[in-house]
Design a protein around this motif. Structure first.
Motif, mmCIF file in Angstrom:
data_model
loop_
_atom_site.group_PDB
_atom_site.id
_atom_site.type_symbol
_atom_site.label_atom_id
_atom_site.label_comp_id
_atom_site.label_asym_id
_atom_site.label_seq_id
_atom_site.Cartn_x
_atom_site.Cartn_y
_atom_site.Cartn_z
ATOM 1 N N LEU A 12 0.851 -1.170 -0.142
ATOM 2 C CA LEU A 12 0.006 -0.070 -0.061
ATOM 3 C C LEU A 12 0.914 1.334 0.093
ATOM 4 C CD1 LEU A 12 -2.877 1.329 0.166
ATOM 5 C CD2 LEU A 12 -2.459 0.925 2.979
ATOM 6 N N ASP A 13 0.751 1.999 -1.054
ATOM 7 C CA ASP A 13 1.755 3.100 -1.248
ATOM 8 C C ASP A 13 1.032 4.468 -0.669
ATOM 9 O OD1 ASP A 13 3.962 1.757 -2.770
ATOM 10 O OD2 ASP A 13 2.591 1.608 -4.011
ATOM 11 N N VAL A 14 -0.186 4.577 -0.885
ATOM 12 C CA VAL A 14 -0.814 5.753 -0.529
ATOM 13 C C VAL A 14 -2.199 5.475 -0.108
ATOM 14 C CG1 VAL A 14 -1.764 8.099 -1.473
ATOM 15 C CG2 VAL A 14 0.154 7.103 -2.473
ATOM 16 N N LEU A 15 -2.372 6.197 1.070
ATOM 17 C CA LEU A 15 -3.589 6.119 1.603
ATOM 18 C C LEU A 15 -4.248 7.622 1.832
ATOM 19 C CD1 LEU A 15 -6.225 5.024 3.184
ATOM 20 C CD2 LEU A 15 -5.151 5.236 5.291
ATOM 21 N N ARG A 50 8.766 0.104 4.405
ATOM 22 C CA ARG A 50 9.678 1.226 4.747
ATOM 23 C C ARG A 50 9.262 2.498 3.691
ATOM 24 N NH1 ARG A 50 13.629 0.986 8.851
ATOM 25 N NH2 ARG A 50 13.507 -0.966 9.556
ATOM 26 N N SER A 51 8.168 2.705 3.288
ATOM 27 C CA SER A 51 7.853 3.648 2.384
ATOM 28 C C SER A 51 6.254 3.820 2.464
ATOM 29 C CB SER A 51 8.312 3.565 0.945
ATOM 30 O OG SER A 51 7.479 2.526 0.231
ATOM 31 N N GLY A 52 5.648 4.960 2.159
ATOM 32 C CA GLY A 52 4.463 5.236 2.170
ATOM 33 C C GLY A 52 4.096 6.808 2.366
ATOM 34 N N SER A 53 2.862 7.170 1.740
ATOM 35 C CA SER A 53 2.396 8.467 1.813
ATOM 36 C C SER A 53 1.015 8.529 2.479
ATOM 37 C CB SER A 53 2.588 9.338 0.630
ATOM 38 O OG SER A 53 2.043 10.699 0.730
ATOM 39 N N ASN A 59 10.487 6.404 6.663
ATOM 40 C CA ASN A 59 10.238 6.718 5.424
ATOM 41 C C ASN A 59 8.948 6.911 5.153
ATOM 42 O OD1 ASN A 59 11.149 7.894 3.051
ATOM 43 N ND2 ASN A 59 10.975 5.957 1.999
ATOM 44 N N VAL A 60 8.046 6.780 6.068
ATOM 45 C CA VAL A 60 6.413 7.276 5.909
ATOM 46 C C VAL A 60 6.137 8.558 6.158
ATOM 47 C CG1 VAL A 60 3.975 6.410 6.308
ATOM 48 C CG2 VAL A 60 6.292 4.687 6.398
ATOM 49 N N ARG A 61 5.612 9.279 5.271
ATOM 50 C CA ARG A 61 5.271 10.742 5.376
ATOM 51 C C ARG A 61 3.840 10.781 5.612
ATOM 52 N NH1 ARG A 61 5.308 13.396 1.022
ATOM 53 N NH2 ARG A 61 5.285 11.998 -0.535
ATOM 54 N N VAL A 62 3.574 11.750 6.497
ATOM 55 C CA VAL A 62 2.077 11.741 6.673
ATOM 56 C C VAL A 62 1.545 13.630 6.563
ATOM 57 C CG1 VAL A 62 0.189 11.506 8.262
ATOM 58 C CG2 VAL A 62 2.187 10.106 8.462
ATOM 59 N N SER A 85 8.715 14.528 -1.762
ATOM 60 C CA SER A 85 9.651 13.525 -0.898
ATOM 61 C C SER A 85 10.348 14.167 0.352
ATOM 62 C CB SER A 85 10.724 12.765 -1.887
ATOM 63 O OG SER A 85 11.554 14.042 -2.392
ATOM 64 N N TYR A 86 10.550 15.393 0.484
ATOM 65 C CA TYR A 86 10.925 16.083 1.705
ATOM 66 C C TYR A 86 9.792 16.719 2.326
ATOM 67 C CZ TYR A 86 14.852 18.059 4.468
ATOM 68 O OH TYR A 86 15.672 18.076 5.441
ATOM 69 N N MET A 87 8.835 16.193 2.154
ATOM 70 C CA MET A 87 7.641 17.017 2.993
ATOM 71 C C MET A 87 7.007 16.125 4.099
ATOM 72 S SD MET A 87 5.945 19.577 0.381
ATOM 73 C CE MET A 87 4.824 20.049 1.562
ATOM 74 N N THR A 88 6.878 16.247 5.545
ATOM 75 C CA THR A 88 6.043 15.477 6.207
ATOM 76 C C THR A 88 5.688 16.560 7.146
ATOM 77 O OG1 THR A 88 5.764 13.404 7.051
ATOM 78 C CG2 THR A 88 7.716 14.391 7.807
ATOM 79 N N GLY A 89 4.412 15.876 7.888
ATOM 80 C CA GLY A 89 3.894 16.842 8.996
ATOM 81 C C GLY A 89 3.274 18.416 8.341
ATOM 82 N N ALA A 90 3.557 18.442 7.126
ATOM 83 C CA ALA A 90 2.928 19.858 6.431
ATOM 84 C C ALA A 90 1.216 19.689 6.423
ATOM 85 C CB ALA A 90 3.542 20.120 5.280
ATOM 86 N N VAL A 91 0.743 21.016 6.605
ATOM 87 C CA VAL A 91 -0.600 21.168 6.384
ATOM 88 C C VAL A 91 -0.724 22.286 5.180
ATOM 89 C CG1 VAL A 91 -2.639 21.918 7.602
ATOM 90 C CG2 VAL A 91 -0.907 20.852 8.836
ATOM 91 N N LEU A 92 -1.063 21.858 4.185
ATOM 92 C CA LEU A 92 -1.497 22.684 3.003
ATOM 93 C C LEU A 92 -2.725 23.404 2.955
ATOM 94 C CD1 LEU A 92 0.829 20.827 0.188
ATOM 95 C CD2 LEU A 92 1.493 22.416 1.897
ATOM 96 N N GLU A 93 -2.932 24.665 2.707
ATOM 97 C CA GLU A 93 -4.046 25.473 2.588
ATOM 98 C C GLU A 93 -4.393 25.264 1.064
ATOM 99 O OE1 GLU A 93 -4.230 28.988 4.562
ATOM 100 O OE2 GLU A 93 -3.306 28.047 6.528
#
Ligand code: NAP
Length: 247
Positions: free
Chosen positions: A84-87, A133-136, A177-180, A232-240
């Motif tokens: 599962l790559d993306v949820l 060890r990967s996912g978004s 290496n899992v980004r949220v 790939s270098y973004m995690t914990g970000a909140v985009l409006e």
């Protein structure tokens, strides 16, 4: 350029609105899409529309308030695709009322769908993504979670909670290496906003620097960015995604 070529992508609340557009954009970018919604019939009908263009889109039922159903969704993707790559945690409802008129059930139901649902999905997906060890993971919050809205103490609380959940999970999972990340849409043209009277919408639009409501595909394109390696270098970000409203 196909940004999700061969990736396995699961979306909740995908039968209409923003979730449907996310499924459509993901499929157009080469993903194998598992489009889920509260009722299996709605999910399958939406998936069939997208699959008519030849895209690999499967429709399934998943009530996001059910740990068992969320687990079954993730298990199905992994069984069929090996990963599962993306949820995208997108499912949502509103039960608006002023605080003094809001029932406990209105509060519990909205928090259960948005906040508990998002937590259940993040937990189930993280279990798989940690091992591979990967996912978004992309969580759909709302600008209401940033500024609050009259009549939405339930919804605003749940959507603000999603921001905290996103950041905590991002910190926990970054080493694997899992980004949220999260998106906070403003006013987007879907069934959820269709009931808002035209004069109220017009008044709100005056507060929007870009001077219009957003379209579901404009949120979907940002979800695509967060799902793909472009972020790939973004995690914990909140985009409006709100046309500049309440910037
Ligand atoms: P929508 O058109 O109403 O679609 C929401 C989908 O979620 C529907 O298909 C709905 O199914 C499904 N759903 C509801 N409860 C569910 C559950 N327990 N389990 C699984 N699916 C469920 O809404 P939308 O505008 O596209 O909203 C999508 C997301 O964006 C939501 O999280 C919403 O809060 C957020 N958002 C929207 C806006 C906006 O202006 N539209 C702004 C900010 C944030 P049923 O129809 O069967 O209930």
């Amino acid at each position: 350029m196909a940004l999700l070529e061969g990736r396995s992508v699961a979306i909740t609340g995908g039968a209409q609105g923003i979730g449907y557009q996310i499924a459509k954009v993901a499929a157009a970018h080469g993903a194998h899409v598992y489009l889920s919604d509260r009722t299996v019939d709605a999910a399958q009908a939406a998936a069939a529309e997208l699959a008519a263009d030849g895209a690999p889109v499967v429709g399934l039922g998943c009530d996001v308030t059910s740990p068992e159903q969320y687990r079954a969704l993730v298990d199905r993707v992994v069984r069929e695709r090996g990963r599962l790559d993306v949820l995208v945690n997108n499912a949502g409802i509103t039960r608006d009322a002023m605080l003094h008129k809001m029932s406990l059930d209105d509060f519990d139901t909205v928090v259960a769908v948005h906040l508990k649902g998002c937590w259940l999905g993040t937990r189930a997906a993280a279990e798989v993504m940690r091992e591979q060890r990967s996912g978004s993971i992309v969580n759909i919050s709302s600008l209401a979670g940033k500024v609050g809205n009259i009549g939405q103490t339930n919804y605003a609380a749940a959507k603000a909670g999603i921001v905290g959940l996103t950041k905590a999970a991002a910190k926990e999972l970054a080493g694997r290496n899992v980004r949220v990340n999260a998106i906070q849409p403003g006013i987007i043209r879907t069934a959820m906003t269709a009931a808002i009277p035209a004069e109220v919408l017009a008044a709100k639009a005056r507060d929007i620097p870009l001077q219009r409501m957003g379209e579901p595909v404009e949120v979907a394109n940002v979800a695509l960015f967060l799902a793909s390696d472009l972020s790939s270098y973004m995690t914990g970000a909140v985009l409006e995604v709100a046309g500049g409203r309440f910037m």
